[in-house]
Motif scaffolding. Structure first.
Motif, mmCIF file in Angstrom:
data_model
loop_
_atom_site.group_PDB
_atom_site.id
_atom_site.type_symbol
_atom_site.label_atom_id
_atom_site.label_comp_id
_atom_site.label_asym_id
_atom_site.label_seq_id
_atom_site.Cartn_x
_atom_site.Cartn_y
_atom_site.Cartn_z
ATOM 1 N N ASP A 58 0.864 -1.174 0.000
ATOM 2 C CA ASP A 58 0.000 0.000 0.000
ATOM 3 C C ASP A 58 0.904 1.228 0.000
ATOM 4 O O ASP A 58 1.588 1.506 0.980
ATOM 5 C CB ASP A 58 -0.903 -0.005 1.235
ATOM 6 C CG ASP A 58 -1.897 1.135 1.232
ATOM 7 O OD1 ASP A 58 -1.764 2.078 0.415
ATOM 8 O OD2 ASP A 58 -2.821 1.092 2.052
ATOM 9 N N TYR A 59 0.923 1.936 -1.124
ATOM 10 C CA TYR A 59 1.769 3.116 -1.255
ATOM 11 C C TYR A 59 1.004 4.410 -0.958
ATOM 12 O O TYR A 59 1.433 5.487 -1.360
ATOM 13 C CB TYR A 59 2.363 3.179 -2.659
ATOM 14 C CG TYR A 59 3.285 2.020 -2.990
ATOM 15 C CD1 TYR A 59 3.978 1.330 -2.006
ATOM 16 C CD2 TYR A 59 3.465 1.628 -4.300
ATOM 17 C CE1 TYR A 59 4.818 0.271 -2.320
ATOM 18 C CE2 TYR A 59 4.310 0.569 -4.627
ATOM 19 C CZ TYR A 59 4.976 -0.104 -3.628
ATOM 20 O OH TYR A 59 5.809 -1.141 -3.945
ATOM 21 N N SER A 60 -0.111 4.302 -0.260
ATOM 22 C CA SER A 60 -0.938 5.483 0.031
ATOM 23 C C SER A 60 -0.154 6.566 0.756
ATOM 24 O O SER A 60 -0.246 7.748 0.405
ATOM 25 C CB SER A 60 -2.152 5.096 0.884
ATOM 26 O OG SER A 60 -2.993 4.239 0.173
ATOM 27 N N GLU A 61 0.611 6.188 1.764
ATOM 28 C CA GLU A 61 1.339 7.173 2.544
ATOM 29 C C GLU A 61 2.398 7.881 1.702
ATOM 30 O O GLU A 61 2.483 9.101 1.694
ATOM 31 C CB GLU A 61 1.974 6.505 3.769
ATOM 32 C CG GLU A 61 2.700 7.464 4.687
ATOM 33 C CD GLU A 61 1.807 8.559 5.256
ATOM 34 O OE1 GLU A 61 2.330 9.670 5.516
ATOM 35 O OE2 GLU A 61 0.596 8.328 5.435
ATOM 36 N N ARG A 62 3.191 7.137 0.961
ATOM 37 C CA ARG A 62 4.259 7.772 0.191
ATOM 38 C C ARG A 62 3.743 8.513 -1.038
ATOM 39 O O ARG A 62 4.457 9.305 -1.627
ATOM 40 C CB ARG A 62 5.339 6.769 -0.190
ATOM 41 C CG ARG A 62 4.933 5.761 -1.231
ATOM 42 C CD ARG A 62 6.074 4.896 -1.647
ATOM 43 N NE ARG A 62 6.275 3.829 -0.677
ATOM 44 C CZ ARG A 62 7.032 2.778 -0.878
ATOM 45 N NH1 ARG A 62 7.696 2.641 -2.009
ATOM 46 N NH2 ARG A 62 7.159 1.867 0.025
ATOM 47 N N ARG A 115 0.728 10.250 -0.920
ATOM 48 C CA ARG A 115 -0.389 11.061 -0.418
ATOM 49 C C ARG A 115 -0.514 12.417 -1.103
ATOM 50 O O ARG A 115 -1.602 12.915 -1.282
ATOM 51 C CB ARG A 115 -0.314 11.206 1.092
ATOM 52 C CG ARG A 115 0.826 12.039 1.590
ATOM 53 C CD ARG A 115 0.829 12.134 3.132
ATOM 54 N NE ARG A 115 2.012 12.771 3.606
ATOM 55 C CZ ARG A 115 3.175 12.175 3.804
ATOM 56 N NH1 ARG A 115 3.299 10.898 3.573
ATOM 57 N NH2 ARG A 115 4.215 12.847 4.213
#
Length: 138
Positions: A129-133, A135
């Motif tokens: 899950d690359y949501s944080e990087r 964002r």
């Protein structure tokens, strides 16, 4: 990210990969997850059904195509179950289409007796899950 929650919610096709005598084959298929298996369906004369006869090992990927990228991939065993083909097709239609009152659903159902269920039993799942990087890219 919980892989099972993601698989239950995701509506993009699963990408199934098997080895054949002429090299690797990758095919996108509608799917659903139930009882520790991923279920797909394809016509009995399809290349993927023939290929599964050659190999019981597979790789698969279910991922988003839009930012932020997230997904589940893994390895497992795969087998065809002709006796479950029509039932699996109906479940897939209900999952992926708004209803069965359209030309695609009618065409697929007209061939339901020739559908083969494909069961994938994962033995290894990986999620990302690359949501944080990502964002600030939304």
């Amino acid at each position: 990210m919980d892989p099972i929650t993601f698989l239950d919610a995701q509506r993009s096709p699963l990408r199934l990969s098997v080895n054949t005598s002429s090299g690797p084959l990758i095919v996108p298929l509608w799917f659903y997850y139930e009882s520790n298996s991923l279920w797909c369906a394809s016509h009995k004369s399809s290349l993927i059904v023939s290929a599964i006869g050659e190999s019981t090992s597979c790789g698969f990927d279910v991922s988003t195509n839009d930012i932020p990228y997230r997904g589940v991939r893994g390895r497992g065993t795969v087998r065809c179950k002709p006796e479950a083909g029509a039932r699996t097709l109906e479940r897939l239609l209900d999952r992926y289409l708004p209803d069965r009152n359209n030309s695609l659903a009618r065409w697929l159902l007209s061939r339901a007796d020739d559908e083969v269920a494909i069961e994938i039993v994962p033995f290894k799942l990986y999620s990302w899950d690359y949501s944080e990087r990502m964002r600030d890219l939304n």
